[in-house]
Scaffold this active site. Structure first.
Site, short mmCIF file in Angstrom:
data_model
loop_
_atom_site.label_atom_id
_atom_site.label_comp_id
_atom_site.label_asym_id
_atom_site.label_seq_id
_atom_site.Cartn_x
_atom_site.Cartn_y
_atom_site.Cartn_z
N LYS A 55 1.23 -0.98 0.01
CA LYS A 55 -0.24 0.20 0.04
C LYS A 55 1.17 1.27 0.22
CE LYS A 55 -3.99 -2.35 2.05
NZ LYS A 55 -4.07 -2.90 3.53
N GLN A 99 -4.72 -1.37 9.64
CA GLN A 99 -4.76 -3.11 9.00
C GLN A 99 -5.32 -4.60 9.99
OE1 GLN A 99 -3.77 -3.82 5.46
NE2 GLN A 99 -4.05 -6.03 5.29
N ASP A 122 -11.29 1.99 4.09
CA ASP A 122 -11.77 0.87 4.17
C ASP A 122 -13.18 0.84 3.56
OD1 ASP A 122 -9.80 -1.10 3.51
OD2 ASP A 122 -9.50 -1.12 6.04
N1 GUN Z 1 -6.70 -7.28 5.54
C1 GUN Z 1 -6.67 -7.95 4.82
N2 GUN Z 1 -7.43 -7.05 3.24
C2 GUN Z 1 -7.86 -5.52 4.00
C3 GUN Z 1 -7.98 -4.58 3.95
O1 GUN Z 1 -8.45 -4.60 2.64
N3 GUN Z 1 -8.42 -3.77 4.76
C4 GUN Z 1 -7.81 -3.58 5.64
N4 GUN Z 1 -7.65 -2.91 6.72
N5 GUN Z 1 -6.84 -4.86 6.37
C5 GUN Z 1 -7.28 -5.71 5.70
#
Ligand code: GUN
Length: 290
Positions: A55, A99, A122
């Protein structure tokens, strides 16, 4: 049958350019502050660290600022809530993510509920999730948005088709089931959401025009479970003996499916650009200096 691979890497380049152009035109040229994504990472789960690093790379490619807060393993729930509160209050942060997954001693629901919905890029907060189910414009979870976008860009018809989703997680399965059954041109699909307690999953998958696999089990979907010409979307990603595998048994499906997303290079890059698209949306819509 010829299977066409759906190239998420290529499409992500296109979308990255679109986002960068909007930032240039609507933000840089107007001397406004560059969009800024906050990322909170807890503990040392290797997959989470990889996701977060990817990211960050995406932010650098697009020209979005980022701030990473990495809390050590065994940090208390209260310490995480303090960091969330700082991001909620910080006027320079347009949106942020925590996350997932979190360590067992942390209450995930409490954490998601503590995020300011206006900064919830998200799209996991119930306010945004609720808006999504109502069809009100808001942040849609990035993976679901990535799946819809790849289907749309490759002109794969969703309306009237039978979609089977494997996995009911809040991150992927549930949101994509809602979006694909909406009454609009990227919806109107007849959707079955299957999960670990579904009996005889093959009964459903064999009838499906589109199958979305987000079950977290390497090579779960086999060629014998699909009908000829099905569209297969693989959301899984697993490190296995120095190889990266998806939730789909690629070689048994290849040649039987009409379209297939590879792993890596399918849904992963789409998810990352969609997170930054949401961040841009937050920056354009929610900030005080707009
Ligand atoms: N863990 C796996 N995919 C995601 C996501 O799209 N967002 C977040 N915050 N954690 C994740």
């Amino acid at each position: 049958m010829t299977t066409q691979l759906l190239d998420g890497n290529l499409l992500a380049i296109e979308i990255r350019n679109e986002i960068s152009n909007i930032i240039e035109e609507k933000i840089v040229n107007k001397n406004k502050r560059i969009p800024h994504l906050g990322i909170i990472l807890t503990g040392n789960n290797s997959s989470s660290i990889t996701y977060v690093n990817n990211k960050i790379k995406e932010c650098k490619k697009i020209g979005i600022k980022y701030s990473l807060v990495h809390l050590p393993i065994n940090s208390l729930e209260e310490e995480l809530l303090v960091e969330i509160n700082k991001m909620n209050q910080n006027p320079c942060i347009d949106g942020f993510i925590v996350q997932l997954p979190l360590e067992k001693h942390i209450n995930q629901d409490k954490i998601i509920l503590s995020i300011n919905p206006k900064k919830d890029v998200d799209g996991f907060h119930p306010e945004n999730f609720g808006k999504m189910t109502f069809g009100i414009e808001t942040f849609f979870p990035a993976t679901a948005l990535g799946i819809l976008t790849i289907l749309d860009k490759y002109k794969i018809q969703i309306s009237g088709k039978y979609t089977v989703i494997i996995g009911r997680s809040r991150i992927v399965g549930r949101p994509i089931s809602i979006l694909m059954s909406r009454k609009n041109n990227l919806g109107n699909s007849t959707v079955t959401l299957t999960h670990s307690k579904t009996k005889n999953i093959e009964y459903y998958t064999k009838q499906a025009d589109i199958i979305i696999v987000a079950v977290g089990i390497p090579k779960f979907l086999k060629g014998k479970m699909i009908k000829k010409g099905a569209v297969i979307i693989d959301v899984g990603i697993h490190n296995h003996d120095k190889k990266i595998l998806g939730d789909v048994d690629f070689y048994s499906v290849y040649g039987k499916a009409s379209y297939l997303t590879p792993v890596p290079g399918g849904i992963g890059p789409m998810t990352r650009v969609m997170l930054l698209k949401n961040t841009l949306f937050a920056a354009l819509n929610n900030r005080i200096d707009k």
